[in-house]
Design a protein around this motif. Structure first.
Motif, mmCIF file in Angstrom:
data_model
loop_
_atom_site.group_PDB
_atom_site.id
_atom_site.type_symbol
_atom_site.label_atom_id
_atom_site.label_comp_id
_atom_site.label_asym_id
_atom_site.label_seq_id
_atom_site.Cartn_x
_atom_site.Cartn_y
_atom_site.Cartn_z
ATOM 1 N N PRO A 1 0.828 -1.209 0.000
ATOM 2 C CA PRO A 1 0.000 0.000 0.000
ATOM 3 C C PRO A 1 0.863 1.261 0.000
ATOM 4 O O PRO A 1 1.949 1.282 0.580
ATOM 5 C CB PRO A 1 -0.808 -0.103 1.289
ATOM 6 C CG PRO A 1 -0.426 -1.366 1.954
ATOM 7 C CD PRO A 1 0.648 -2.037 1.168
ATOM 8 N N ASP A 2 0.365 2.308 -0.679
ATOM 9 C CA ASP A 2 1.041 3.603 -0.741
ATOM 10 C C ASP A 2 0.516 4.454 0.411
ATOM 11 O O ASP A 2 -0.637 4.895 0.386
ATOM 12 C CB ASP A 2 0.751 4.262 -2.085
ATOM 13 C CG ASP A 2 1.404 5.628 -2.231
ATOM 14 O OD1 ASP A 2 2.044 6.107 -1.266
ATOM 15 O OD2 ASP A 2 1.261 6.211 -3.318
ATOM 16 N N PRO A 3 1.347 4.691 1.444
ATOM 17 C CA PRO A 3 0.848 5.444 2.607
ATOM 18 C C PRO A 3 0.512 6.896 2.275
ATOM 19 O O PRO A 3 -0.228 7.536 3.016
ATOM 20 C CB PRO A 3 2.011 5.360 3.608
ATOM 21 C CG PRO A 3 3.204 5.021 2.801
ATOM 22 C CD PRO A 3 2.735 4.294 1.581
ATOM 23 N N SER A 4 1.017 7.424 1.141
ATOM 24 C CA SER A 4 0.709 8.817 0.794
ATOM 25 C C SER A 4 -0.547 8.936 -0.050
ATOM 26 O O SER A 4 -1.013 10.053 -0.299
ATOM 27 C CB SER A 4 1.889 9.443 0.041
ATOM 28 O OG SER A 4 2.060 8.812 -1.221
ATOM 29 N N ALA A 5 -1.112 7.803 -0.480
ATOM 30 C CA ALA A 5 -2.322 7.848 -1.303
ATOM 31 C C ALA A 5 -3.519 8.229 -0.443
ATOM 32 O O ALA A 5 -3.627 7.805 0.715
ATOM 33 C CB ALA A 5 -2.552 6.494 -1.956
ATOM 34 N N PRO A 6 -4.433 9.035 -0.997
ATOM 35 C CA PRO A 6 -5.626 9.395 -0.226
ATOM 36 C C PRO A 6 -6.493 8.160 0.018
ATOM 37 O O PRO A 6 -6.593 7.286 -0.830
ATOM 38 C CB PRO A 6 -6.341 10.411 -1.112
ATOM 39 C CG PRO A 6 -5.769 10.227 -2.471
ATOM 40 C CD PRO A 6 -4.410 9.627 -2.309
ATOM 41 N N SER A 7 -7.074 8.084 1.174
ATOM 42 C CA SER A 7 -7.933 6.962 1.522
ATOM 43 C C SER A 7 -9.247 7.072 0.777
ATOM 44 O O SER A 7 -9.822 8.151 0.649
ATOM 45 C CB SER A 7 -8.196 6.959 3.035
ATOM 46 O OG SER A 7 -9.115 5.947 3.348
ATOM 47 N N LEU A 8 -9.719 5.934 0.268
ATOM 48 C CA LEU A 8 -11.000 5.923 -0.426
ATOM 49 C C LEU A 8 -12.151 5.640 0.529
ATOM 50 O O LEU A 8 -13.300 5.701 0.141
ATOM 51 C CB LEU A 8 -10.968 4.881 -1.548
ATOM 52 C CG LEU A 8 -9.922 5.149 -2.641
ATOM 53 C CD1 LEU A 8 -9.916 4.019 -3.650
ATOM 54 C CD2 LEU A 8 -10.184 6.472 -3.331
ATOM 55 N N THR A 9 -11.827 5.283 1.768
ATOM 56 C CA THR A 9 -12.889 5.005 2.734
ATOM 57 C C THR A 9 -13.055 6.203 3.661
ATOM 58 O O THR A 9 -12.140 6.966 3.898
ATOM 59 C CB THR A 9 -12.547 3.764 3.573
ATOM 60 O OG1 THR A 9 -11.317 3.985 4.248
ATOM 61 C CG2 THR A 9 -12.424 2.531 2.692
ATOM 62 N N ARG A 10 -14.207 6.368 4.157
ATOM 63 C CA ARG A 10 -14.490 7.470 5.098
ATOM 64 C C ARG A 10 -14.910 6.905 6.419
ATOM 65 O O ARG A 10 -15.464 5.922 6.572
ATOM 66 C CB ARG A 10 -15.579 8.379 4.544
ATOM 67 C CG ARG A 10 -15.092 9.064 3.310
ATOM 68 C CD ARG A 10 -16.180 9.964 2.775
ATOM 69 N NE ARG A 10 -15.703 10.500 1.508
ATOM 70 C CZ ARG A 10 -15.700 11.766 1.216
ATOM 71 N NH1 ARG A 10 -16.165 12.639 2.042
ATOM 72 N NH2 ARG A 10 -15.268 12.178 0.070
#
Length: 137
Positions: free
Chosen positions: A128-137
């Motif tokens: 996983p890319d820790p800098s990627a924005p999360s798609l879950t809320r």
């Protein structure tokens, strides 16, 4: 697990041999591919698929010293070439083998199975890319 099924066509001379088939044989082949793709979709196993243009239209591209693209080719004289691919998502390697064998037997001239080589490779997952924005809320 995801797999890539790569259908290789023999005797790469820059053009597909399929262009020499009768219209009836060509239509039967395409109907088989449409039915195969539809079955994959209905089973929830289809991720993506595409057919590719003949190798005479391919280019090799790499970055030059200045980072700009440098192209070479086409290189149509090959032993075999990639004609198309599927990315499938299946429960087991055995199911992937079944699907690869099924599409290998697509009909050719006179309706005879082509038994074309299909390379099957598992698709790797990156961490996983820790800098990627999360798609879950």
């Amino acid at each position: 697990m995801k797999y890539m099924m790569m259908m290789n066509a023999p005797r790469g001379n820059g053009e597909y041999q399929i262009n020499d088939w009768s219209p009836e044989d060509f239509q039967a082949h395409i109907a088989f591919m449409h039915a195969f793709n539809r079955q994959l979709g209905e089973a929830g196993e289809m991720v993506a698929c595409e057919g590719l243009t003949p190798p005479a239209q391919a280019k090799l591209v790499r970055a030059g010293k200045d980072g700009r693209p440098v192209t070479d080719g086409p290189f149509p004289e090959t032993k075999e070439f990639l004609a198309g691919f599927w990315i499938i998502d299946v429960d087991s390697a055995e199911r992937a083998y079944e699907l690869a064998a099924a599409v290998s037997a697509a009909p050719g001239p006179g309706g005879a199975p082509l038994n074309m080589a299909v390379e099957l490779r598992p698709v790797m997952s990156a961490p996983p890319d820790p800098s990627a924005p999360s798609l879950t809320r």
